[in-house]
Motif scaffolding. Structure first.
Motif, PDB file in Angstrom:
ATOM      1  N   LEU A 324       0.869  -1.176   0.000  1.00  0.00           N
ATOM      2  CA  LEU A 324       0.000   0.000   0.000  1.00  0.00           C
ATOM      3  C   LEU A 324       0.908   1.229   0.000  1.00  0.00           C
ATOM      4  O   LEU A 324       1.491   1.588   1.020  1.00  0.00           O
ATOM      5  CB  LEU A 324      -0.905   0.023   1.238  1.00  0.00           C
ATOM      6  N   PHE A 325       1.074   1.845  -1.157  1.00  0.00           N
ATOM      7  CA  PHE A 325       1.944   3.005  -1.278  1.00  0.00           C
ATOM      8  C   PHE A 325       1.140   4.273  -0.967  1.00  0.00           C
ATOM      9  O   PHE A 325       0.205   4.616  -1.688  1.00  0.00           O
ATOM     10  CB  PHE A 325       2.542   3.087  -2.683  1.00  0.00           C
ATOM     11  N   HIS A 326       1.492   4.938   0.128  1.00  0.00           N
ATOM     12  CA  HIS A 326       0.810   6.166   0.559  1.00  0.00           C
ATOM     13  C   HIS A 326      -0.707   5.990   0.556  1.00  0.00           C
ATOM     14  O   HIS A 326      -1.420   6.701  -0.148  1.00  0.00           O
ATOM     15  CB  HIS A 326       1.161   7.337  -0.375  1.00  0.00           C
ATOM     16  N   PRO A 327      -1.232   5.043   1.321  1.00  0.00           N
ATOM     17  CA  PRO A 327      -2.673   4.763   1.235  1.00  0.00           C
ATOM     18  C   PRO A 327      -3.567   5.899   1.708  1.00  0.00           C
ATOM     19  O   PRO A 327      -4.688   6.046   1.231  1.00  0.00           O
ATOM     20  CB  PRO A 327      -2.843   3.525   2.119  1.00  0.00           C
ATOM     21  N   GLY A 328      -3.090   6.698   2.675  1.00  0.00           N
ATOM     22  CA  GLY A 328      -3.940   7.775   3.188  1.00  0.00           C
ATOM     23  C   GLY A 328      -5.179   7.220   3.856  1.00  0.00           C
ATOM     24  O   GLY A 328      -6.309   7.501   3.448  1.00  0.00           O
ATOM     25  N   PHE A 329      -4.983   6.414   4.908  1.00  0.00           N
ATOM     26  CA  PHE A 329      -6.117   5.773   5.573  1.00  0.00           C
ATOM     27  C   PHE A 329      -7.143   6.780   6.085  1.00  0.00           C
ATOM     28  O   PHE A 329      -8.313   6.455   6.237  1.00  0.00           O
ATOM     29  CB  PHE A 329      -5.620   4.934   6.754  1.00  0.00           C
ATOM     30  N   GLY A 355       4.965   5.775   3.418  1.00  0.00           N
ATOM     31  CA  GLY A 355       4.488   7.124   3.719  1.00  0.00           C
ATOM     32  C   GLY A 355       5.463   8.167   3.211  1.00  0.00           C
ATOM     33  O   GLY A 355       6.609   7.865   2.873  1.00  0.00           O
ATOM     34  N   PHE A 356       4.999   9.418   3.174  1.00  0.00           N
ATOM     35  CA  PHE A 356       5.811  10.510   2.641  1.00  0.00           C
ATOM     36  C   PHE A 356       6.931  10.927   3.593  1.00  0.00           C
ATOM     37  O   PHE A 356       8.002  11.329   3.171  1.00  0.00           O
ATOM     38  CB  PHE A 356       4.927  11.724   2.354  1.00  0.00           C
ATOM     39  N   HIS A 357       6.645  10.866   4.890  1.00  0.00           N
ATOM     40  CA  HIS A 357       7.626  11.271   5.902  1.00  0.00           C
ATOM     41  C   HIS A 357       7.211  10.667   7.237  1.00  0.00           C
ATOM     42  O   HIS A 357       6.211   9.920   7.305  1.00  0.00           O
ATOM     43  CB  HIS A 357       7.738  12.803   5.992  1.00  0.00           C
ATOM     44  N   ASP A 358       7.938  10.947   8.273  1.00  0.00           N
ATOM     45  CA  ASP A 358       7.713  10.290   9.550  1.00  0.00           C
ATOM     46  C   ASP A 358       6.317  10.562  10.095  1.00  0.00           C
ATOM     47  O   ASP A 358       5.650   9.652  10.601  1.00  0.00           O
ATOM     48  CB  ASP A 358       8.768  10.752  10.570  1.00  0.00           C
ATOM     49  N   GLU A 359       5.866  11.816  10.017  1.00  0.00           N
ATOM     50  CA  GLU A 359       4.534  12.148  10.534  1.00  0.00           C
ATOM     51  C   GLU A 359       3.443  11.420   9.747  1.00  0.00           C
ATOM     52  O   GLU A 359       2.456  10.939  10.318  1.00  0.00           O
ATOM     53  CB  GLU A 359       4.293  13.660  10.474  1.00  0.00           C
ATOM     54  N   ASP A 360       3.635  11.314   8.443  1.00  0.00           N
ATOM     55  CA  ASP A 360       2.644  10.661   7.588  1.00  0.00           C
ATOM     56  C   ASP A 360       2.543   9.177   7.919  1.00  0.00           C
ATOM     57  O   ASP A 360       1.442   8.636   8.088  1.00  0.00           O
ATOM     58  CB  ASP A 360       3.027  10.863   6.120  1.00  0.00           C
ATOM     59  N   ILE A 361       3.688   8.498   8.039  1.00  0.00           N
ATOM     60  CA  ILE A 361       3.655   7.063   8.320  1.00  0.00           C
ATOM     61  C   ILE A 361       3.114   6.803   9.727  1.00  0.00           C
ATOM     62  O   ILE A 361       2.426   5.798   9.964  1.00  0.00           O
ATOM     63  CB  ILE A 361       5.054   6.440   8.141  1.00  0.00           C
ATOM     64  N   PHE A 411       6.603   0.504   6.738  1.00  0.00           N
ATOM     65  CA  PHE A 411       6.394  -0.439   7.843  1.00  0.00           C
ATOM     66  C   PHE A 411       5.520  -1.574   7.330  1.00  0.00           C
ATOM     67  O   PHE A 411       4.973  -1.506   6.215  1.00  0.00           O
ATOM     68  CB  PHE A 411       5.771   0.241   9.070  1.00  0.00           C
ATOM     69  N   GLY A 412       5.398  -2.654   8.137  1.00  0.00           N
ATOM     70  CA  GLY A 412       4.609  -3.798   7.695  1.00  0.00           C
ATOM     71  C   GLY A 412       3.775  -4.404   8.802  1.00  0.00           C
ATOM     72  O   GLY A 412       4.116  -4.314   9.987  1.00  0.00           O
ATOM     73  N   PHE A 413       2.658  -5.045   8.427  1.00  0.00           N
ATOM     74  CA  PHE A 413       1.784  -5.732   9.379  1.00  0.00           C
ATOM     75  C   PHE A 413       1.056  -6.865   8.663  1.00  0.00           C
ATOM     76  O   PHE A 413       1.137  -7.005   7.445  1.00  0.00           O
ATOM     77  CB  PHE A 413       0.776  -4.749   9.997  1.00  0.00           C
ATOM     78  N   ARG A 414       0.311  -7.666   9.419  1.00  0.00           N
ATOM     79  CA  ARG A 414      -0.544  -8.712   8.852  1.00  0.00           C
ATOM     80  C   ARG A 414      -1.552  -9.124   9.899  1.00  0.00           C
ATOM     81  O   ARG A 414      -1.443  -8.767  11.087  1.00  0.00           O
ATOM     82  CB  ARG A 414       0.264  -9.937   8.402  1.00  0.00           C
ATOM     83  N   GLY A 415      -2.552  -9.869   9.494  1.00  0.00           N
ATOM     84  CA  GLY A 415      -3.497 -10.432  10.440  1.00  0.00           C
ATOM     85  C   GLY A 415      -2.804 -11.417  11.349  1.00  0.00           C
ATOM     86  O   GLY A 415      -1.940 -12.186  10.912  1.00  0.00           O
ATOM     87  N   LYS A 416      -3.151 -11.400  12.627  1.00  0.00           N
ATOM     88  CA  LYS A 416      -2.471 -12.248  13.611  1.00  0.00           C
ATOM     89  C   LYS A 416      -2.676 -13.726  13.293  1.00  0.00           C
ATOM     90  O   LYS A 416      -3.775 -14.172  12.974  1.00  0.00           O
ATOM     91  CB  LYS A 416      -2.998 -11.959  15.014  1.00  0.00           C
TER      92      LYS A 416
END
Length: 423
Positions: A324-329, A355-361, A411-416
């Motif tokens: 997901l590149f810059h998804p903007g949740f 994300g674009f920068h630290d605050e965005d991510i 960063f990365g995640f997945r369903g537990k």
């Protein structure tokens, strides 16, 4: 902007790709100090007076969307140092002490020069992409410089060459740098990859680098189907031609890939130069076959719609991965991300977000933590600098004094996933 890298790449590659050159170490060393190389004398245009219509349109868009950081009134004054509309008036521009103290105009000037360089009509030697890697040479995925050198790209003699090349390649190489066996991202505590992240990457690399060889026509196959890379909410990714994605394929020459672009802007019509819906029988995706290794699937529905229809089942953590590149949740599309998150977690496949920068991510991470279902999320990769971020600077239309780099953080995640317990 719609002019974009896709157009520049296509035009340059037509003249360059047919002339494959052997960029030896000697040739590269000579080119670094070429006395005949033109001096960098790029003209700085005011965006309101740019010779390119889309840049003038961009300036108008900034005036329509942005508010002055000093007066909070509509932006109407062009910074004389950068040529970009930044403030409501000259007085507001002069009073913006932070803007001048941090010399933000220097970064904005680069944005201006980058945009005009992409439209200059110069010869884009940096888009003479190399072909298949010889077996005797190993690819170094440590960073852009190492990658370009070991893949025998043309020398990136200045920041403009680098900016143009990385804007095209940041998407496939971000994916490649995470999946590759020589990934620059190490497991904790030396790196950002968590124990669960190492497990997910281990599964994918088992497929990419199987312990046994089952080949058909010289291509390794595992479980009889290609590895699927799902890219949700694409835009720029949809505009990349197949030969750009092939640079990712060269990293894994014995694997087959399906690249699934999913979202309303998943298909860019090169004839109309606009994003379009895919009208195929039974709502099936439009499939572009680049070669025997790579096919690109364009789905113009949202992921939650495809998930509910069951078209993408079954998911397999050994064969499937999401980016997901810059998804903007938390943008206007939040309602769709709300609906899609459940399916993403249920897939149990790794999901990587940029994300674009630290605050965005951090905003993306905070949104996920608020919306995960009963703690049903494993963190695979701590937020980290992306080694293959785009080096070209861009600006935020609603705040033109703020600059950013595409895919700067990841960063990365997945369903537990739960381990079986013997009772």
């Amino acid at each position: 902007m719609m002019y974009s890298i896709s157009h520049v790449c296509r035009r340059s590659i037509q003249s360059n790709v047919s002339r494959r050159r052997n960029f030896s170490l000697f040739w590269k060393m000579l080119s670094m100090n070429d006395p005949n190389k033109e001096k960098d004398e790029r003209k700085l245009y005011s965006w309101d007076e740019s010779p390119y219509e889309d840049i003038r349109t961009h300036a108008a868009l900034i005036r329509a969307k942005a508010l002055c950081p000093v007066t909070h009134k509509p932006v109407n004054f062009v910074c004389p140092y950068s040529g970009i509309p930044t403030h409501a008036s000259k007085e507001a521009w002069e009073k913006d002490t932070e803007y001048h103290a941090k010399k933000k105009y220097e970064l904005l000037k680069k944005v201006n020069l980058y945009e005009h360089d992409l439209r200059s009509g110069r010869k884009f030697e940096e888009f003479a992409f190399p072909g298949e890697q010889e077996r005797d040479f190993m690819i170094n995925m440590s960073d852009w410089d190492s990658f370009f050198y070991t893949r025998d790209f043309p020398p990136m003699n200045d920041e403009f060459n680098l900016a143009a090349a990385t804007k095209v390649l940041t998407y496939p190489m971000t994916i490649g740098s995470i999946l590759h066996k020589f990934s620059p991202y190490q497991i904790e505590p030396k790196g950002p990859v968590t124990v669960e992240g190492a497990k997910s990457l281990g599964a994918l690399r088992y497929t990419l680098y199987p312990p046994y060889q089952k080949t058909i026509d010289g291509v390794t196959h595992f479980k009889e189907r290609p590895i699927r890379i799902f890219i949700l909410g694409p835009r720029m990714e949809s505009m990349l031609p197949g030969y750009v994605w092939k640079q990712f394929g060269y990293l894994f020459p014995k694997s087959r890939f399906e690249i699934h672009l999913i979202g309303p802007e998943a298909y860019f019509d090169k004839e109309t130069r606009s994003f379009a819906s895919v009208n195929t029988p039974n709502g099936r995706p439009l499939i572009e076959r680049f070669d025997d290794q790579i096919t690109i699937h364009h789905h113009t529905q949202y992921f939650n719609e495809l998930y509910d229809m069951g078209d993408l089942f079954p998911f397999d953590p050994y064969l499937d991965v999401f980016f997901l590149f810059h998804p903007g949740f938390q943008t206007a599309d939040q309602i769709h991300w709300d609906k899609s998150l459940k399916g993403l977690l249920e897939s149990k496949c790794p999901i990587y977000v940029t994300g674009f920068h630290d605050e965005d991510i951090q905003r993306e991470i905070d949104w996920l933590k608020r919306h995960e279902l009963n703690g049903e999320m494993d963190l695979l990769m701590q937020k980290s600098d992306n080694k293959f971020a785009c080096t070209k600077l861009d600006i935020v239309d609603s705040n033109p004094t703020e600059t950013f780099n595409l895919n700067s953080k990841v960063f990365g995640f997945r369903g537990k996933r739960y381990h079986a317990i013997k009772v």
